[in-house]
Design an enzyme around this catalytic site. Sequence first.
Site, PDB file in Angstrom:
ATOM      1  N   HIS A   1       1.744   4.464  -2.801  1.00  0.00           N
ATOM      2  CA  HIS A   1       1.824   5.925  -2.672  1.00  0.00           C
ATOM      3  C   HIS A   1       3.149   6.454  -3.208  1.00  0.00           C
ATOM      4  O   HIS A   1       3.193   7.501  -3.863  1.00  0.00           O
ATOM      5  CB  HIS A   1       1.674   6.329  -1.203  1.00  0.00           C
ATOM      6  CG  HIS A   1       0.277   6.278  -0.679  1.00  0.00           C
ATOM      7  ND1 HIS A   1      -0.773   6.909  -1.305  1.00  0.00           N
ATOM      8  CD2 HIS A   1      -0.242   5.676   0.430  1.00  0.00           C
ATOM      9  CE1 HIS A   1      -1.886   6.702  -0.603  1.00  0.00           C
ATOM     10  NE2 HIS A   1      -1.593   5.959   0.445  1.00  0.00           N
TER      11      HIS A   1
ATOM     12  N   HIS B   1       0.831  -1.204   0.000  1.00  0.00           N
ATOM     13  CA  HIS B   1       0.000   0.000   0.000  1.00  0.00           C
ATOM     14  C   HIS B   1       0.866   1.256   0.000  1.00  0.00           C
ATOM     15  O   HIS B   1       0.670   2.162  -0.819  1.00  0.00           O
ATOM     16  CB  HIS B   1      -0.910  -0.012   1.228  1.00  0.00           C
ATOM     17  CG  HIS B   1      -1.827   1.166   1.315  1.00  0.00           C
ATOM     18  ND1 HIS B   1      -3.134   1.126   0.893  1.00  0.00           N
ATOM     19  CD2 HIS B   1      -1.626   2.437   1.761  1.00  0.00           C
ATOM     20  CE1 HIS B   1      -3.702   2.302   1.079  1.00  0.00           C
ATOM     21  NE2 HIS B   1      -2.796   3.127   1.612  1.00  0.00           N
ATOM     22  N   GLU B   2       1.827   1.314   0.912  1.00  0.00           N
ATOM     23  CA  GLU B   2       2.649   2.522   1.030  1.00  0.00           C
ATOM     24  C   GLU B   2       3.547   2.710  -0.194  1.00  0.00           C
ATOM     25  O   GLU B   2       3.770   3.845  -0.643  1.00  0.00           O
ATOM     26  CB  GLU B   2       3.481   2.475   2.315  1.00  0.00           C
ATOM     27  CG  GLU B   2       2.669   2.406   3.606  1.00  0.00           C
ATOM     28  CD  GLU B   2       1.717   3.576   3.788  1.00  0.00           C
ATOM     29  OE1 GLU B   2       1.880   4.604   3.105  1.00  0.00           O
ATOM     30  OE2 GLU B   2       0.793   3.463   4.612  1.00  0.00           O
TER      31      GLU B   2
END
Length: 698
Positions: free
Chosen positions: A493, A489-490
């Site tokens: 980003h 997920h990170e």
Amino acid sequence: MSKHKGQRNLIAVTGAVAILAVAVKFAISAVISHRQKHSKKRDFPGSDVRVNLSASEIRKLADSIVAESKQVHDAVASVPVDKVKYQDIIALADLEARHFPLVQSCIFQRLVSISEDVRKASVEAELQIDMHVALCSKREDVYRVVKAFASRGEWLSAESKSYIQCLVRDFERNGLSLTLARREEVQRLRAQMDELTAQYMKNLNDDCTFLLFVETDLDGLPSEFLQNLDRADNGSFKVQLRSNIVSPILEHCKVGATRRKLALEYGKRCKDVNMPVLENLVQLRHKFARLLGYKNYADYAVDFRMAKTSSKVFEFLEDISASLSDLAARELSILKDLKNQEEGDHPFGVEDLLYYVKRVEEKEFDLDFTSLKQYFPLSLVLHGIFKIVQDILGLRFDEIPDALVWHHDVQMFSVSDSSSSEVLGYAYFDLYSREGKYGHSCVVPLQNSSLLSSGARQVPVILLISNFHKEVGDQPGLLRFSEVVNLFHEIGHVVHHLCNRAPFARFSGLRVDPDFVEIPSQVFESWCYESSILKLISGFHQDITRTIRDDICMSLKRWKHSFSALKLRQEILYCLFDQIIHSDDNVDFVELFKYLHPKIMLGLPILEGTNPASCFPHSVIGLEAACYSCIWSKVFAADIFASKFRDGLLNQYVGSQFRSKVLAPGGAKSPIESLSDFLGREPSIQAFVDNIVSSSSA
């Protein structure tokens, strides 16, 4: 999560900062230049980020930023409104781009520095700059100049039009289009809202309520969990009403009476003190929004998001809820039957949800998450993610040896296009826990991509913060599966930020529509549950050729959607409450929850005496009138993955289209337009619903 929700958005810190004079640029350079070891590489083309500033250097740099910002705001304000030119306004964009890495150089250290003095100086710098930015956002003299140019409609490009309209919108959301009396009322209301918000959160944080239980009351809890609980003088366990303590008990405790008592008291927290605070806060929000020309606060909050209107939010939530109603009813029936088998003829309550979902999952899925982590050494997972990113998106991560960093554990990477070798940006990875460091996972943009008026391009720079356990001796750092998902997920980003090619820093990287910013990362999470990807990133730590078994991969995918419909309806319950109280006046919060709970949760009543509104911080700070946004991003991420990637997980053509059409435009393009361009149609909820329904029947 990106570091733009939960705490004040670091990205927005420079939103109103104006241009630096050339002479000032040299002055600031003098401030931030400091002695470093000559063996460390410090200069990277296109990056103005500074690491390892001392406390005094942070203070001096913050002073310089504020002083020069004020100077240039004054210069912009002095331009006659009938003579203002594009260059006068667009200079604000140039400095927004140039200032951002300097501001971030001051304030990111509060999250990572090993020096208490540096962290303190960093916090002070953030407060100082935030206060200055707030003042700049209220300057009527600057607003008049910007508004005068905007009214002429002399745009050089669609992006410049969006940028200038964004400036006007930000000023006007601060009341600058109103009369002086109304503007003062807006500021008074804002101050009162801030005070009530702080009071609500303080009441929650200061609450020290606990319950006492004997060991038999907590049957089913692991011994290591019980060992970490405080004890009363009589030997009973003290269970504080904190989510990190309450949730494991509700999930594992075999004693129904304990679960009910705990859920009841947890739902009563701060009832007497926070209810009037929230009621007053919501009424002030409505007054605030109406002064600015909106029907209610929900319309004010949603206006600049993808959803656009509160009515669209209601339609979205109700469509999903209705589409999953039958499946949720079947899921609830399974849980009720299991409780009847294990506890006899006792009614099923909301306090039983976590426990019986866990029991069913234990029976249906062969998943030992403690053993599973042995297949996820951090270095192997990270290598696998880099390969996926290169194969799909054409991005290559190369570690920079001997880069100047703030701690020896930190890695710095240059990120380039794998075809052209063009350096697109840089990424710092600060992955291991240590004393004084921010305790959660997040990303912090350090520099935004932008095209300056001189023609020079600033490259994006970003920091990833995690708190994994470092390898010790022969023991590698191993990740829980939840940590693997979070890392995907990170890094989603990170990639989103690095792929951006927007011409204005205001629209760059993660400075996009709040409803859109989590969508790319949710897409990245989807890869974690695909068998071929799991095998690529896994390997037993003592023999990495031994990847996760096929049946485990299948179980993980089914587990992801286990009881999804019921869980989602519970989430929708809170989203509807949030949207209703911010859409209508004089709502009775207690009666609203009593009405919504059985309606959305298929007949399950709210626990009598509880009042979730008194302990629901999302409606107070960060996601007020926007709690739906988390579901929104999951829904449209599911559409992207199912429509474009599921049948070709590493399809380079689709990946390049995703990069160019979804990630690259940033906030310079409407999210709906970007997604529609990529999908070939408008995004839909159907793929999300179908995915949940089909997984439940697998």
